[in-house]
Design an enzyme around this catalytic site. Structure first.
Site, short mmCIF file in Angstrom:
data_model
loop_
_atom_site.label_atom_id
_atom_site.label_comp_id
_atom_site.label_asym_id
_atom_site.label_seq_id
_atom_site.Cartn_x
_atom_site.Cartn_y
_atom_site.Cartn_z
N ASP A 99 -2.86 4.10 -5.66
CA ASP A 99 -1.59 4.56 -6.08
C ASP A 99 -0.76 3.67 -6.80
O ASP A 99 -0.87 2.48 -6.42
CB ASP A 99 -1.20 5.72 -5.39
CG ASP A 99 -1.45 6.91 -5.17
OD1 ASP A 99 -2.05 7.50 -6.16
OD2 ASP A 99 -1.44 7.39 -3.79
N TYR B 19 -7.82 -1.39 4.99
CA TYR B 19 -6.58 -1.44 4.52
C TYR B 19 -5.47 -2.22 5.67
O TYR B 19 -5.61 -1.94 6.86
CB TYR B 19 -5.95 -0.12 4.39
CG TYR B 19 -6.75 0.76 3.04
CD1 TYR B 19 -6.10 0.70 1.74
CD2 TYR B 19 -7.77 1.70 3.29
CE1 TYR B 19 -6.52 1.19 0.75
CE2 TYR B 19 -8.26 2.28 2.34
CZ TYR B 19 -7.58 2.30 1.11
OH TYR B 19 -8.02 2.74 -0.15
#
Lengths: 246, 246
Positions: free
Chosen positions: A52, A111
């Site tokens: 995003d 992540y």
């Protein structure tokens, strides 16, 4: 057509995310335009996954099928970086077999989510961490993180739960909280991640560490596939895609 | 008038340096406008020293004489940060005696200079390090740094050598090179620094580490007060003001 694997890094702050959009400054568009300029033909860039707007990448992966053969892998790195802005860098290129697919061959991802836990946010951390001015309980943060490890139905931790047919079972192989004074980092590895899954997990962990949510609510969310009450999406700019595993 | 000491941090990328300038976005101007807004009167901010455009500060110091008495030191921190942009933060405020002067009471300063030594610069390090794509010899970098330690005439390492009357003798108490793969940091403490002194020192150290300058040239520059041949000013955005000592 030779297939090239790319490893790229970008500062999420300056891009409208990964995925191509009309009239938007996206990472995929920038890469495709760079290939276009070098090859003189349209080349489609296939990413390992979308990120995003605001999300940073230390090592995102992608593949392309090249219409030309004249450059070595090292020369592709140099040629692409000469065309791309400094906020987006190709770290390395490698020729791969036509069976390799950036998205479907990936076996997992890592992540990192960064939090700044102090009343004042240092200016150089702006757009790179989630600033939490209130004191957080690190022990509770660790305990909350531990609940996610293993194979679970993460439906309660996915943003687009409309698609009922989707398999929402994922395995988190590792979740580690590291901190040094105000600087808190949560590193999460798994075989796959649903849309906004990391940010919803971190949002819940922070709610627990602030005393706004009980540990049992994480457990029941994973058991039932339904969130208890409101959910908290951690902001995009604290998230870093660290590695794609193949 | 109560005198307040401020410790501030800023991202050098977004400011035209410390010192007040007409129609320019400087740190001093931003701070004076914030005091103006809170006090309804002009307040002069006295910095410990100027930093050039691009130079970052982790803890710059300043003092002001306040025309009002109604706020505590902690409230000053809060009120100023509510007015200032997030790229400039007041870390703490403290009431000090009228004898304290941010510039004249300072007994020393510590700077850090960051270098990225690798062919490709990671996007998140942009505007925060000096990117040196060629391999550098860290042993030579350390040896070059060692030559600056002690009391020397730094005239050859000052940008404005026009002012002949100025005393150019300074003492460097500590110079430490730390590195982790591509990430190189040079930490320098001294009793005072001439204009662009750190950046000229680092420029010379890098020239030595790239094999473009001999160690003896640093030695002779310190002995004679005259640089041998061309000088190299390291770019501003790799420099961080770490601490002002009182």
């Amino acid at each position: 057509m030779p297939r090239l694997k790319l490893t790229v890094a970008y500062d999420g702050t300056v891009f409208a995310g990964w995925q191509s959009q009309v009239h938007r400054n996206t990472v995929q568009d920038k890469l495709e335009r760079a290939f276009n300029e070098i090859c003189g033909a349209h080349v489609r860039v296939h990413g390992a996954g979308r990120t995003d707007a605001g999300v940073h990448a230390l090592a995102q992966c992608a593949h392309v099928d090249l219409p030309i053969r004249r450059l070595s892998a090292g020369n592709w790195t140099t040629a692409l970086n000469a065309t791309l802005p400094p906020t987006l860098r190709v770290l390395r290129c490698r020729f791969v077999s036509p069976q390799f697919h950036a998205r479907f061959s990936a076996t997992g991802k890592t992540y990192r989510y960064r939090i700044w836990s102090a009343p004042i946010l240092p200016p150089l951390e702006l757009h790179r961490v989630w600033h939490i001015p209130q004191p957080i309980d690190v022990e509770l943060l660790i305990a909350a993180g531990r609940m996610f490890v293993g194979k679970h139905n993460f439906a309660a931790y996915a943003a687009n739960r409309g698609k009922k047919e989707e398999n929402t079972v994922r395995t988190i192989s590792l979740l580690k909280v590291r901190w040094r004074r105000s600087d808190v980092a949560i590193e999460i590895s798994g075989d796959g991640f649903l849309y906004k899954m990391v940010r919803l997990m971190v949002g819940a962990m922070i709610r627990v560490s602030l005393g706004k949510m009980r540990l049992e609510e994480i457990e029941s969310g994973l058991r039932t596939g339904r969130p208890n009450g409101s959910r908290n999406v951690a902001p995009s700019y604290g998230l870093y895609l660290v590695k794609v595993w193949y």
